[in-house]
Motif scaffolding. Structure first.
Motif, PDB file in Angstrom:
ATOM      1  N   LEU A  74       0.835  -1.203   0.000  1.00 29.64           N
ATOM      2  CA  LEU A  74       0.000   0.000   0.000  1.00 29.64           C
ATOM      3  C   LEU A  74       0.869   1.253   0.000  1.00 29.64           C
ATOM      4  O   LEU A  74       0.645   2.188  -0.779  1.00 29.64           O
ATOM      5  N   LEU A  75       1.896   1.265   0.844  1.00 33.77           N
ATOM      6  CA  LEU A  75       2.762   2.438   0.943  1.00 33.77           C
ATOM      7  C   LEU A  75       3.608   2.639  -0.310  1.00 33.77           C
ATOM      8  O   LEU A  75       3.899   3.766  -0.704  1.00 33.77           O
ATOM      9  N   MET A  76       4.018   1.538  -0.940  1.00 31.66           N
ATOM     10  CA  MET A  76       4.900   1.631  -2.099  1.00 31.66           C
ATOM     11  C   MET A  76       4.157   1.781  -3.423  1.00 31.66           C
ATOM     12  O   MET A  76       4.775   2.003  -4.463  1.00 31.66           O
ATOM     13  N   HIS A  77       2.824   1.642  -3.399  1.00 33.12           N
ATOM     14  CA  HIS A  77       2.056   1.733  -4.638  1.00 33.12           C
ATOM     15  C   HIS A  77       2.201   3.124  -5.263  1.00 33.12           C
ATOM     16  O   HIS A  77       2.239   4.123  -4.555  1.00 33.12           O
ATOM     17  N   PRO A  78       2.312   3.199  -6.600  1.00 34.20           N
ATOM     18  CA  PRO A  78       2.477   4.496  -7.283  1.00 34.20           C
ATOM     19  C   PRO A  78       1.401   5.516  -6.952  1.00 34.20           C
ATOM     20  O   PRO A  78       1.649   6.727  -7.014  1.00 34.20           O
ATOM     21  N   SER A  79       0.203   5.052  -6.586  1.00 34.64           N
ATOM     22  CA  SER A  79      -0.879   5.992  -6.273  1.00 34.64           C
ATOM     23  C   SER A  79      -0.719   6.616  -4.900  1.00 34.64           C
ATOM     24  O   SER A  79      -1.368   7.612  -4.578  1.00 34.64           O
ATOM     25  N   SER A  80       0.146   6.046  -4.082  1.00 25.06           N
ATOM     26  CA  SER A  80       0.371   6.583  -2.741  1.00 25.06           C
ATOM     27  C   SER A  80       1.232   7.838  -2.839  1.00 25.06           C
ATOM     28  O   SER A  80       2.269   7.855  -3.484  1.00 25.06           O
ATOM     29  N   GLU A  81       0.777   8.896  -2.188  1.00 22.73           N
ATOM     30  CA  GLU A  81       1.524  10.155  -2.254  1.00 22.73           C
ATOM     31  C   GLU A  81       2.039  10.555  -0.870  1.00 22.73           C
ATOM     32  O   GLU A  81       1.880  11.694  -0.434  1.00 22.73           O
ATOM     33  N   ILE A  82       2.635   9.609  -0.192  1.00 20.81           N
ATOM     34  CA  ILE A  82       3.207   9.895   1.119  1.00 20.81           C
ATOM     35  C   ILE A  82       4.460  10.749   0.945  1.00 20.81           C
ATOM     36  O   ILE A  82       5.360  10.407   0.183  1.00 20.81           O
ATOM     37  N   GLU A  83       4.509  11.861   1.667  1.00 26.54           N
ATOM     38  CA  GLU A  83       5.657  12.754   1.558  1.00 26.54           C
ATOM     39  C   GLU A  83       6.900  12.159   2.212  1.00 26.54           C
ATOM     40  O   GLU A  83       6.838  11.558   3.280  1.00 26.54           O
ATOM     41  N   LYS A  84       8.030  12.320   1.514  1.00 32.07           N
ATOM     42  CA  LYS A  84       9.321  11.952   2.069  1.00 32.07           C
ATOM     43  C   LYS A  84      10.187  13.206   2.056  1.00 32.07           C
ATOM     44  O   LYS A  84      10.354  13.833   1.013  1.00 32.07           O
ATOM     45  N   VAL A  85      10.701  13.553   3.216  1.00 34.21           N
ATOM     46  CA  VAL A  85      11.487  14.771   3.361  1.00 34.21           C
ATOM     47  C   VAL A  85      12.969  14.418   3.428  1.00 34.21           C
ATOM     48  O   VAL A  85      13.401  13.678   4.319  1.00 34.21           O
ATOM     49  N   TYR A  86      13.734  14.960   2.485  1.00 33.34           N
ATOM     50  CA  TYR A  86      15.176  14.721   2.426  1.00 33.34           C
ATOM     51  C   TYR A  86      15.928  16.021   2.683  1.00 33.34           C
ATOM     52  O   TYR A  86      15.482  17.102   2.271  1.00 33.34           O
ATOM     53  N   VAL A  87      17.063  15.898   3.338  1.00 33.92           N
ATOM     54  CA  VAL A  87      17.979  17.024   3.495  1.00 33.92           C
ATOM     55  C   VAL A  87      19.288  16.613   2.833  1.00 33.92           C
ATOM     56  O   VAL A  87      19.887  15.596   3.194  1.00 33.92           O
TER      57      VAL A  87
END
Length: 243
Positions: A120-133
């Protein structure tokens, strides 16, 4: 009682969709009888086999690891390098990482034995934000940062719009610190985006995954997620799908 395909997915055997295919193909049995219909529900005492192999049912567990640099996002490595599951030798369940962070990238990484949740988390439709520095070489212009926000043309297609913030820069060292927020998960995506604008990444860390931060954790440390944290991630992942 839970649906059979959900139980198979939770065991990490396959995604729920693949589990449904296995059922329809007659490769799943419950208490010795082959099941070929979807919708069958099973309880904790039911004996399930997939391709003749008994299913080992585990309680789902969810962890957030502060992955250090120099660690492989895998359960094993043929070169003998350290892998993320080396930090969970005390855990009985067979967990695996949700997605991956590059060998040289540190930060927030989820691990679980819940196959359905991971998919579910890795599905292309999932738009979970990932914050990178990222610490990058050179000091990017406003226009280059804007191009990251609009989307960069990479060899595997244009990236989705991102959020970008120049946090600081060092004129003497010719380096800058940039925060980049994306919701995609392509291979080495952040590094490739910065390379595309002529500012290679020197150091990279994922500070946040969805609602989860590294607060209170040191590199190499992990924490088990609360039911509320798991639910929050599910809601975020399903939000786009339900639009």
């Amino acid at each position: 009682m839970e649906r059979l395909q959900k139980v198979i997915a939770h065991a990490g055997i396959a995604s729920r969709r693949k589990a449904e295919e296995l059922i329809l193909e007659g490769k799943v049995s419950v208490n010795g009888s082959v099941v070929k219909e979807l919708g069958v529900k099973v309880g904790a005492s039911d004996k399930i086999s997939v391709n003749g192999v008994p299913l080992e049912r585990e309680q789902p567990v969810y962890f957030l690891l502060y992955k250090p640099r120099g660690v492989i996002s895998s359960v094993s490595d043929d070169k003998g390098r350290k892998v993320v599951t080396d930090y969970f030798t005390h855990i009985e369940q067979r967990i695996y990482p949700v997605g991956r962070l590059d060998y040289d990238t540190s930060g927030a990484l989820l691990l679980t034995n819940d196959g359905e949740f991971a998919n579910l988390l890795m599905h292309p439709s999932s738009e979970i934000e990932k914050v990178y520095v990222a610490k990058i070489k050179g000091i990017p212009s406003k226009e280059k940062l804007k191009s990251l926000e609009r989307g960069i043309r990479l060899e595997d297609g244009k990236t989705a719009p991102a959020k970008v913030k120049l946090m600081s820069f060092d004129k003497k060292a010719e380096t800058a610190i940039v925060e980049l927020i994306i919701h995609e998960g392509r291979n080495r995506q952040v590094r490739r985006m910065f390379e595309a604008i002529g500012h290679p990444v020197l150091k990279l860390k994922r500070e946040r995954y969805g609602t989860l931060t590294l607060h209170g954790l040191n590199a190499g440390e992990a924490k088990e997620l609360t039911p509320h944290e798991v639910k929050q991630l599910r809601v975020l992942a399903m939000k786009k799908k339900n639009k």
